[in-house]
Write an enzyme that holds these catalytic residues in place. Structure first.
Site, PDB file in Angstrom:
ATOM      1  N   ASP A  90    -108.043 -39.956 -18.479  1.00 20.07           N
ATOM      2  CA  ASP A  90    -107.202 -40.775 -17.973  1.00 20.07           C
ATOM      3  C   ASP A  90    -107.144 -42.109 -18.696  1.00 20.07           C
ATOM      4  O   ASP A  90    -108.064 -42.465 -19.464  1.00 20.07           O
ATOM      5  CB  ASP A  90    -107.633 -41.076 -16.511  1.00 20.07           C
ATOM      6  CG  ASP A  90    -106.361 -41.328 -15.488  1.00 20.07           C
ATOM      7  OD1 ASP A  90    -105.193 -41.589 -15.992  1.00 20.07           O
ATOM      8  OD2 ASP A  90    -106.583 -41.519 -14.463  1.00 20.07           O
ATOM      9  N   GLY A  91    -106.073 -43.008 -18.630  1.00 25.48           N
ATOM     10  CA  GLY A  91    -106.001 -43.969 -19.205  1.00 25.48           C
ATOM     11  C   GLY A  91    -105.366 -44.977 -18.015  1.00 25.48           C
ATOM     12  O   GLY A  91    -104.720 -44.801 -17.086  1.00 25.48           O
ATOM     13  N   GLU A 102    -103.643 -43.477 -22.245  1.00 28.74           N
ATOM     14  CA  GLU A 102    -103.731 -42.154 -21.874  1.00 28.74           C
ATOM     15  C   GLU A 102    -103.830 -41.445 -23.386  1.00 28.74           C
ATOM     16  O   GLU A 102    -104.865 -40.306 -23.330  1.00 28.74           O
ATOM     17  CB  GLU A 102    -102.125 -41.813 -21.396  1.00 28.74           C
ATOM     18  CG  GLU A 102    -101.881 -42.350 -20.073  1.00 28.74           C
ATOM     19  CD  GLU A 102    -102.518 -41.756 -18.723  1.00 28.74           C
ATOM     20  OE1 GLU A 102    -103.793 -40.822 -18.997  1.00 28.74           O
ATOM     21  OE2 GLU A 102    -102.189 -41.912 -17.681  1.00 28.74           O
ATOM     22  N   ASP A 121    -103.077 -36.263 -16.722  1.00 32.20           N
ATOM     23  CA  ASP A 121    -102.085 -36.376 -15.800  1.00 32.20           C
ATOM     24  C   ASP A 121    -101.047 -37.203 -16.420  1.00 32.20           C
ATOM     25  O   ASP A 121     -99.983 -37.592 -15.538  1.00 32.20           O
ATOM     26  CB  ASP A 121    -102.504 -37.144 -14.472  1.00 32.20           C
ATOM     27  CG  ASP A 121    -103.254 -38.577 -14.760  1.00 32.20           C
ATOM     28  OD1 ASP A 121    -103.046 -39.051 -15.786  1.00 32.20           O
ATOM     29  OD2 ASP A 121    -103.707 -39.025 -13.801  1.00 32.20           O
ATOM     30  N   HIS A 123    -104.134 -37.691  -8.955  1.00 28.54           N
ATOM     31  CA  HIS A 123    -104.667 -38.334  -7.368  1.00 28.54           C
ATOM     32  C   HIS A 123    -104.221 -37.277  -6.407  1.00 28.54           C
ATOM     33  O   HIS A 123    -103.592 -37.403  -5.432  1.00 28.54           O
ATOM     34  CB  HIS A 123    -103.950 -39.661  -7.286  1.00 28.54           C
ATOM     35  CG  HIS A 123    -104.256 -40.655  -8.025  1.00 28.54           C
ATOM     36  ND1 HIS A 123    -105.440 -41.255  -8.031  1.00 28.54           N
ATOM     37  CD2 HIS A 123    -103.391 -41.602  -8.946  1.00 28.54           C
ATOM     38  CE1 HIS A 123    -105.496 -42.131  -9.107  1.00 28.54           C
ATOM     39  NE2 HIS A 123    -104.201 -42.218  -9.809  1.00 28.54           N
ATOM     40  N   ASP A 139    -110.358 -41.056 -13.799  1.00 28.24           N
ATOM     41  CA  ASP A 139    -109.341 -42.377 -13.418  1.00 28.24           C
ATOM     42  C   ASP A 139    -110.421 -43.655 -13.059  1.00 28.24           C
ATOM     43  O   ASP A 139    -110.159 -44.755 -13.595  1.00 28.24           O
ATOM     44  CB  ASP A 139    -108.446 -41.870 -11.979  1.00 28.24           C
ATOM     45  CG  ASP A 139    -107.859 -43.316 -11.424  1.00 28.24           C
ATOM     46  OD1 ASP A 139    -106.879 -43.773 -12.298  1.00 28.24           O
ATOM     47  OD2 ASP A 139    -108.447 -43.707 -10.338  1.00 28.24           O
TER      48      ASP A 139
END
Length: 226
Positions: free
Chosen positions: A82-83, A121, A145, A198, A208
């Site tokens: 994640d970013g 990301e 994501d 999420h 995250d």
């Protein structure tokens, strides 16, 4: 950060102790309205100079990537990335966490003083690929994501490569990172999947938190230097 040549970056590593993780059953995600999904996707692509290839909303990766609905995260090796960037563009952070047979075995994170959300990301995916290659984990599945990352790897990358990573005669957005991804996948192919962020997936939630924490570390460091 090692891969971003045009920005001043620093990198920090998080705790790497192993721990057993019990994955809860994934709840069925609520359907989003087509209009909201389409607008969100178009906004994300437009920020990086890309346009949507199809008018209807994106519903997940094509056959080239495994669907989240059929993935058992407790079997095999899974790397969640994640970013984060706040504001966008602005200070950014990336993170990834590795699970092997349901056990958390590694995690890492870092930050950039000046970046974009898409670059963070991508950097998370690049760092995950670097770790997998060094560990010899050729069967690892990377989960992001970011539709920009997943579709870029699975659908757009080869066309960009044929055009020399150019758009309208100039370097395309994030060309340096896309070329890095192409280099890492050459001779060491890895599966890159899209997952909904999420939505209760433990690995995605941890990635995250790592990215957000890294962003805050970078922001605090910059404030102390000011």
């Amino acid at each position: 950060m090692r891969e971003e040549t045009e920005t001043k970056t620093e990198k920090e590593t998080t705790d790497r102790e192993s721990e057993t993780v019990i994955f809860p059953k994934r709840k069925k995600a609520r359907r989003r309205k087509n209009r909201n999904v389409t607008q969100s996707r178009q906004a994300a692509l437009a920020f990086e100079g890309e346009t949507a290839s199809r008018p209807h909303p994106y519903r997940g990766p094509r056959r080239s990537a495994i669907s989240i609905e059929t993935t058992n995260f407790e079997s095999g090796m899974h790397i969640f990335t994640d970013g984060a960037c706040e504001p966008n563009p602005g200070p950014g952070g990336w993170g990834f966490v590795v699970f092997d047979e349901g056990a958390r075995v590694h995690c890492d994170s870092g930050f950039s003083i000046a970046s974009t959300n898409n670059r963070m990301e991508m950097q998370a995916v690049i760092e995950a690929m670097r770790w997998a290659r060094n560990a010899g984990a050729s069967k690892a599945h990377i989960h992001t994501d970011s539709q920009y990352c997943s579709r870029g790897v699975n659908e757009w990358r080869q066309a960009w490569k044929r055009r020399g990573w150019l758009k309208a005669g100039a370097p395309m957005p994030n060309a340096d990172l896309w070329q890095d991804i192409e280099t890492k996948l050459t001779g060491f192919p890895l599966v890159v999947n899209w997952v909904r962020g999420h939505s209760g997936i433990v690995g995605n939630e941890i990635a995250d938190r790592l990215a957000v924490a890294a962003l805050k570390r970078g922001r605090d460091l910059e404030r102390r230097r000011a």
